[in-house]
Enzyme design. Structure first.
Site, PDB file in Angstrom:
ATOM      1  CG  PHE A  53      -1.904  -1.131   1.210  1.00 47.47           C
ATOM      2  CD1 PHE A  53      -3.149  -0.969   0.614  1.00 47.47           C
ATOM      3  CD2 PHE A  53      -1.581  -2.374   1.754  1.00 47.47           C
ATOM      4  CE1 PHE A  53      -4.054  -2.014   0.583  1.00 47.47           C
ATOM      5  CE2 PHE A  53      -2.488  -3.423   1.713  1.00 47.47           C
ATOM      6  CZ  PHE A  53      -3.727  -3.242   1.130  1.00 47.47           C
ATOM      7  CD  GLU A  54      -0.909   5.854  -2.928  1.00 46.30           C
ATOM      8  OE1 GLU A  54      -1.485   5.209  -3.799  1.00 46.30           O
ATOM      9  OE2 GLU A  54      -0.694   7.059  -3.017  1.00 46.30           O
ATOM     10  CB  ALA A  55       0.036   5.089   3.501  1.00 45.96           C
TER      11      ALA A  55
END
Lengths: 264, 338
Positions: A53-55
């Site tokens: 996930f990009e976070a």
């Protein structure tokens, strides 16, 4: 496997998206249907799929439920590794993401996507007719995931001959090595899943090519709702409808409260 | 913008950012103060404000409420993906631009993922009331990182082709080592960073749970940083695992304990999203977008922001039942208590 008689347009997209994913690969997951598709793949043919996930979260099992955000607390619990946005995108740039799911408000025949604005770019950039949320991480995934899977609801305005703004680069103008010449690394759009069928991008021209039709659709009905000329695979086949078990997994196990998958 | 011969800096230039640190008191001293004092001291009209969190995760919502009460003119807001913190500032400008105004946004995304669009963004952008500079999430994160590294620019592989790079100050050059195109992005040095973290000590050493987002990079790139924290802990407790410190005291100027400081967004281990409250603000804003009637949105601000002295007044109006609900939802996300 009993074929379901009761499934929605979103559910067939999810099933088609899940089937594109291979086991033991890394998938960079965006918000919404990609999360559901990745979970369905994990629960069926790809138990060792690794979501990123990009976070920042890498490889959570998502046993605490469906995240509503790619920065959600649910992506953190049970993750193998979590830093922040820079770390997630650096890993992707390095080549650790095999697949990325991206979407947009408009797509063209080369799989370029718009999620920034409707209006006149560049002259009308500071006064868009409709302002969309913006790239987020989509353009980064489009540039640096090895293969991207595009999800776009099918209608003539969204499948557009010319984008009003190119947010996420696909095969650009379709010319040979266009992505490589522009400085990108990933091989670009691999599949597109719409509400009408599944497409790839022809090897030479990089133009969108129909591979499979969803139930009720034909080559003609799909072309009629597309704002540019489609290519057709030599043998366009019918995509099998979701099974009852797939629909049950989506409704009861993955998204029981209808966060992303609407019942109607 | 692109045709300007000299690269311009919308926050501090790299040289100015360097000087700001040279002249700064770096001593390990008690930096606790009220949020009102911090906002009054460290934020000024015309500033570039770097905003922490990611969408509705750990955004510095309490600080944005205080900024709205204070009133500011011509701010530049710099962030990767923004949610409620940006919403409050945007809505304040919709209601009364003479009291609060944003001049410019440098952003990758302003919306709420599963919770929908930010109607404030459509209102301000479609009426051309703010300057826009679009970037990607990796771009904005890398720009803060370049600032934190003391470098004037950073090379990235981001959206090098397409219109994002044409909407901003990206320069594409041929890499001197590979001869292939590479995108260079200017560092972002905000005048002030506003950050919410899980825990801090009075000196500003910060602990972050869940995603780090880009909070450390923003803090270290900025001239000043205001930190709100869920819990103020002793220096001994905070530093018991020194590698657990996400932001060192050196990069922090003000520390304020504000429980629920990211509400109605989420904060790992403390509370999950309050989607009903987010939806209520969006409903009132959409009404103004459609009809230009600002009554319902004004009523929200009058009750929850202008009608209270500080964030604890806002929380009192939210009520214990809603706060416990958000806390219980988050407890279910953290079964392993890490």
């Amino acid at each position: 496997m009993t074929v379901s008689k009761d499934y929605t347009a979103q559910e067939i997209i999810i099933v088609a998206g899940a089937k594109v994913l291979e086991d033991k690969k890394v998938v960079f997951v965006g918000t919404g249907l990609p999360m559901v598709a990745s979970l369905l793949a994990k629960m069926t043919h790809a138990p060792s799929l690794i979501p990123v996930f990009e976070a920042g979260a890498v490889g959570p099992d998502l046993a605490v439920g469906l995240p509503v955000s790619v920065g959600d607390s649910k992506t953190f619990t049970s993750a193998s590794f979590v830093k922040g946005l820079n770390s997630a995108f650096e890993m992707t740039q390095r080549g650790f993401a095999d697949y990325g799911f991206i979407g947009g408000a408009e797509v063209d025949m080369y799989g370029n996507l718009n999620s920034t604005m409707i209006g006149d770019f560049p002259d009308g950039y500071q006064k868009p007719k409709i302002r969309l949320p913006g790239s987020g991480g989509a353009s980064d995934m489009a540039a640096s995931c090895e293969k991207t899977i595009l999800i776009v609801p099918h209608d003539k305005r969204k499948f557009s001959a010319k984008l009003q703004y190119l947010t996420s680069p696909g095969h650009l103008d379709g010319s040979k090595d266009a992505r490589w010449k522009a400085g990108m690394q990933g091989s670009g759009p691999y599949r597109l899943i719409s509400t009408k069928g599944i497409f790839d991008f022809e090897e030479e021209s990089h133009r969108m090519r129909l591979l499979q039709t969803f139930p009720g659709e034909t080559k003609e009905s799909i072309q009629a709702e597309t704002g540019f000329e489609l290519l057709f695979a030599d043998n366009v086949t019918a995509f099998a409808p979701p099974t009852e078990e797939e629909v049950r997994l989506i409704r009861e196990e993955i998204d029981p409260t209808g966060i992303f998958v609407k019942r109607a | 913008m692109k045709d300007t011969p000299e690269m311009f800096w919308t926050g501090l230039s790299p040289d100015e950012a360097r000087k700001a640190l040279v002249n700064k008191d770096k001593s390990m001293r008690d930096k606790t103060m009220s949020l009102k004092e911090a906002v009054d001291t460290f934020i000024h009209d015309g500033d570039n404000v770097g905003i922490g969190g990611f969408v509705d995760i750990r955004q510095p919502v309490a600080t944005t409420h205080e900024m709205v009460r204070h009133g500011f003119k011509d701010l530049t807001l710099s962030f990767q993906s923004g949610g409620m913190a940006i919403d409050y500032l945007g809505a304040a400008m919709m209601l009364n631009p003479d009291h609060f105004s944003i001049k410019r946004l440098e952003l990758a995304y302003w919306a709420h993922e599963a919770f929908g669009l930010a109607p404030m963004f459509r209102y301000l952008a479609e009426r051309s009331l703010i300057e826009l500079e679009d970037w990607s999430n990796a771009n904005m994160s890398a720009r803060f990182k370049a600032g934190a590294m003391g470098l004037p620019f950073i090379p990235t592989r981001g959206p090098i082709a397409g219109d994002v790079a044409k909407s901003n100050r990206t320069k594409i050059i041929d890499c001197p080592f590979t001869n292939r195109p590479i995108a260079l992005l200017p560092a972002c040095h905000p005048d002030v960073a506003i950050i919410h973290v899980n825990a801090a000590d009075k000196y500003g050493n910060c602990i972050v749970r869940g995603s780090d987002c880009t909070c450390a990079e923003i803090s270290m790139a900025s001239a000043h940083t205001i930190v709100t924290c869920e819990q103020l802990l002793s220096h001994e407790t905070i530093t018991s695992l020194p590698k657990d410190i996400a932001i060192p005291f050196l990069g922090v100027d003000a520390v304020i304990e504000v429980p629920y400081g990211a509400y109605p967004g989420a904060c790992r281990r403390s509370y999950y999203y309050s989607k009903e409250h987010i939806a209520d603000l969006h409903r009132r804003t959409s009404l103004m977008c459609k009809t230009e009637n600002k009554d319902e949105l004004q009523a929200y601000f009058d009750e929850y922001i202008f009608g209270v002295d500080d964030f604890s007044g806002f929380l009192e109006k939210i009520g214990v039942a809603e706060l416990l609900k958000a806390k219980k939802l988050e407890a279910a996300n953290c079964e392993r208590l890490v």
